[in-house]
Design a protein around this motif. Sequence first.
Motif, PDB file in Angstrom:
ATOM      1  N   ASN A   1      -2.156  -7.701  -3.271  1.00  0.00           N
ATOM      2  CA  ASN A   1      -2.504  -6.622  -4.192  1.00  0.00           C
ATOM      3  C   ASN A   1      -1.599  -5.425  -3.934  1.00  0.00           C
ATOM      4  OD1 ASN A   1      -4.605  -8.130  -5.208  1.00  0.00           O
ATOM      5  ND2 ASN A   1      -6.187  -7.083  -4.045  1.00  0.00           N
TER       6      ASN A   1
ATOM      7  N   CYS B   1      -1.757  -1.422  -4.008  1.00  0.00           N
ATOM      8  CA  CYS B   1      -2.682  -0.289  -4.029  1.00  0.00           C
ATOM      9  C   CYS B   1      -1.885   1.010  -4.000  1.00  0.00           C
ATOM     10  CB  CYS B   1      -3.637  -0.345  -2.833  1.00  0.00           C
ATOM     11  SG  CYS B   1      -4.757  -1.748  -2.893  1.00  0.00           S
TER      12      CYS B   1
ATOM     13  N   ASP C   1     -12.452  -2.241   1.201  1.00  0.00           N
ATOM     14  CA  ASP C   1     -11.725  -3.329   1.864  1.00  0.00           C
ATOM     15  C   ASP C   1     -11.371  -4.451   0.894  1.00  0.00           C
ATOM     16  OD1 ASP C   1     -11.812  -1.998   4.284  1.00  0.00           O
ATOM     17  OD2 ASP C   1     -13.682  -2.965   4.901  1.00  0.00           O
ATOM     18  N   ASP C   2     -12.180  -4.634  -0.156  1.00  0.00           N
ATOM     19  CA  ASP C   2     -11.913  -5.697  -1.128  1.00  0.00           C
ATOM     20  C   ASP C   2     -10.629  -5.453  -1.913  1.00  0.00           C
ATOM     21  OD1 ASP C   2     -14.240  -6.963  -0.335  1.00  0.00           O
ATOM     22  OD2 ASP C   2     -15.439  -6.031  -1.920  1.00  0.00           O
ATOM     23  N   TYR C   3     -10.251  -4.217  -2.087  1.00  0.00           N
ATOM     24  CA  TYR C   3      -9.054  -3.880  -2.854  1.00  0.00           C
ATOM     25  C   TYR C   3      -7.772  -4.102  -2.057  1.00  0.00           C
ATOM     26  CZ  TYR C   3     -12.311  -1.539  -5.994  1.00  0.00           C
ATOM     27  OH  TYR C   3     -13.337  -1.267  -6.856  1.00  0.00           O
ATOM     28  N   PHE C   4      -7.830  -3.869  -0.765  1.00  0.00           N
ATOM     29  CA  PHE C   4      -6.645  -3.912   0.079  1.00  0.00           C
ATOM     30  C   PHE C   4      -6.398  -5.309   0.638  1.00  0.00           C
ATOM     31  CE2 PHE C   4      -7.535   0.528  -0.277  1.00  0.00           C
ATOM     32  CZ  PHE C   4      -6.293   1.136  -0.241  1.00  0.00           C
ATOM     33  N   GLN C   5      -6.391  -6.302  -0.244  1.00  0.00           N
ATOM     34  CA  GLN C   5      -6.136  -7.682   0.145  1.00  0.00           C
ATOM     35  C   GLN C   5      -4.643  -7.984   0.021  1.00  0.00           C
ATOM     36  OE1 GLN C   5      -8.524  -9.795   1.392  1.00  0.00           O
ATOM     37  NE2 GLN C   5      -9.752  -7.924   1.344  1.00  0.00           N
ATOM     38  N   PRO C   6      -4.131  -8.910   0.833  1.00  0.00           N
ATOM     39  CA  PRO C   6      -2.714  -9.280   0.734  1.00  0.00           C
ATOM     40  C   PRO C   6      -2.358  -9.681  -0.697  1.00  0.00           C
ATOM     41  CG  PRO C   6      -3.699 -10.288   2.665  1.00  0.00           C
ATOM     42  CD  PRO C   6      -4.827  -9.660   1.875  1.00  0.00           C
TER      43      PRO C   6
ATOM     44  N   ARG D   1       0.865  -1.192   0.000  1.00  0.00           N
ATOM     45  CA  ARG D   1       0.000   0.000   0.000  1.00  0.00           C
ATOM     46  C   ARG D   1       0.894   1.231   0.000  1.00  0.00           C
ATOM     47  NH1 ARG D   1      -1.380  -3.628   3.755  1.00  0.00           N
ATOM     48  NH2 ARG D   1      -0.500  -2.353   5.413  1.00  0.00           N
TER      49      ARG D   1
END
Length: 166
Positions: free
Chosen positions: A103, A105, A96-101, A30
């Motif tokens: 990925n 961002c 929250d769906d975007y900030f998954q391990p 991130r």
Amino acid sequence: MPVFKQRLENEVETVAFGRLLGKQLSTGGRVYIRGDLGAGKTTLCRGILRCFGHQGAVKSPTFTLVEPYELTRQTIYHFDLYRLGHPNELEYIGIDDYFQPGNLCLVEWPERALDALPQCDLEVTLIIVDRIRLLELTPCSDLGDRICRNLQLRDHQVGEVDNESA
């Protein structure tokens, strides 16, 4: 934790640094990118995306808030929160769906989200002074710390090679 600073003379150097930074983000992360309008936030993101093989245009997703890039080696989400009316709007897009391990961002204008975003790994600040971009990386996690240390080590090694050849 160490802070990394870099002077970027132009757009080409900003894209090149983005590529270099992308190599450090191969496992995701991130990255929150701060700077005034025209400071080079999207240009830096373009360099990161180029590192992962994206060849098309990279536009700031100002009106859609997020642009997904499903690439061979990485899923990257590029956010631009400049036009975010209220941090609660992020719930509507399923933030929250975007900030998954795993990925990656990239978030421009993270300050608009207040506390609605998870903690970043790396904070990038871009400032323009006399037509030169001054970039500062501030680590906010172990990953961010490792990235800053790797970049400092790289710069130190490059400096040694430059001094030896002089």
